[in-house]
Design a protein around this motif. Structure first.
Motif, PDB file in Angstrom:
ATOM      1  N   THR A 245       0.821  -1.208   0.000  1.00 46.24           N
ATOM      2  CA  THR A 245       0.000   0.000   0.000  1.00 46.24           C
ATOM      3  C   THR A 245       0.851   1.253   0.000  1.00 46.24           C
ATOM      4  O   THR A 245       1.975   1.285   0.504  1.00 46.24           O
ATOM      5  N   HIS A 246       0.293   2.287  -0.600  1.00 51.83           N
ATOM      6  CA  HIS A 246       0.864   3.626  -0.543  1.00 51.83           C
ATOM      7  C   HIS A 246       0.111   4.362   0.562  1.00 51.83           C
ATOM      8  O   HIS A 246      -1.121   4.283   0.635  1.00 51.83           O
TER       9      HIS A 246
ATOM     10  N   ARG B 200      -3.943   3.311  -0.163  1.00 46.28           N
ATOM     11  CA  ARG B 200      -4.434   2.727  -1.412  1.00 46.28           C
ATOM     12  C   ARG B 200      -3.434   1.653  -1.825  1.00 46.28           C
ATOM     13  O   ARG B 200      -2.271   1.696  -1.428  1.00 46.28           O
TER      14      ARG B 200
ATOM     15  N   MET C 224      -0.794  -0.039  -4.118  1.00 41.25           N
ATOM     16  CA  MET C 224       0.169   0.518  -5.063  1.00 41.25           C
ATOM     17  C   MET C 224      -0.168   0.077  -6.478  1.00 41.25           C
ATOM     18  O   MET C 224      -0.712  -1.015  -6.695  1.00 41.25           O
ATOM     19  N   SER C 225       0.214   0.917  -7.424  1.00 44.69           N
ATOM     20  CA  SER C 225       0.064   0.568  -8.835  1.00 44.69           C
ATOM     21  C   SER C 225       1.119  -0.478  -9.196  1.00 44.69           C
ATOM     22  O   SER C 225       2.080  -0.702  -8.444  1.00 44.69           O
ATOM     23  N   GLU C 226       0.953  -1.096 -10.346  1.00 44.70           N
ATOM     24  CA  GLU C 226       1.939  -2.084 -10.796  1.00 44.70           C
ATOM     25  C   GLU C 226       3.313  -1.443 -10.925  1.00 44.70           C
ATOM     26  O   GLU C 226       4.324  -2.030 -10.538  1.00 44.70           O
TER      27      GLU C 226
ATOM     28  N   GLU D 130       4.511   1.070  -9.223  1.00 40.64           N
ATOM     29  CA  GLU D 130       5.049   1.272  -7.878  1.00 40.64           C
ATOM     30  C   GLU D 130       5.551  -0.046  -7.301  1.00 40.64           C
ATOM     31  O   GLU D 130       6.619  -0.094  -6.680  1.00 40.64           O
TER      32      GLU D 130
END
Length: 131
Positions: free
Chosen positions: A87-88, A116, A118-120, A122
């Protein structure tokens, strides 16, 4: 507010404003996020070095805040990190009383975490893809 896309933790503008005011009163600051319930789930803000970290903690970020000479360290317990490593985190501030040990408590506000996944990109950047 931090804007580096390669950070695991950011501050909202309101949290950064509060950190500038608190730093003027207390000097350089640090955060520690532990697990648990109630205030134990809130990020705790201390004068830098007042909370002793060790092998049971992970340094997630040294966060630059405009107007502060020293970055703000953000630590997390290893056990909590295992739950939240994908998570971010964004540190925000809301009205209300938090823990009496966190420096913002007398201000009538408390820090809290918004998170949230993390994106791929990230996940790749932090070496977490496939974990």
């Amino acid at each position: 507010m931090t804007t580096d896309p390669q950070t695991r933790v950011d501050f909202t503008g309101e949290a950064a404003d509060l950190l500038r005011r608190l730093t003027a009163k207390h000097g350089p600051l640090m955060f520690h996020q532990s697990g648990g319930c109630c205030d134990g789930s809130s990020p705790m803000c201390y004068p830098a070095g007042e909370f002793i970290t060790g092998d049971a903690d992970v340094l997630l970020a040294d966060l630059a805040v405009d107007g502060l000479a020293v970055p703000v360290e953000f630590w997390m317990s290893v056990a909590q990190y295992e739950y939240w490593k994908h998570t971010h985190l964004t540190v925000d501030v809301v009205k209300g009383r938090g823990s009496g040990f966190s420096v913002e408590s007398p201000e009538g506000v408390r820090f809290l975490i918004r998170s949230r996944l993390m994106s791929e990109a990230e996940l790749v950047a932090f070496g977490l893809l496939g974990d």
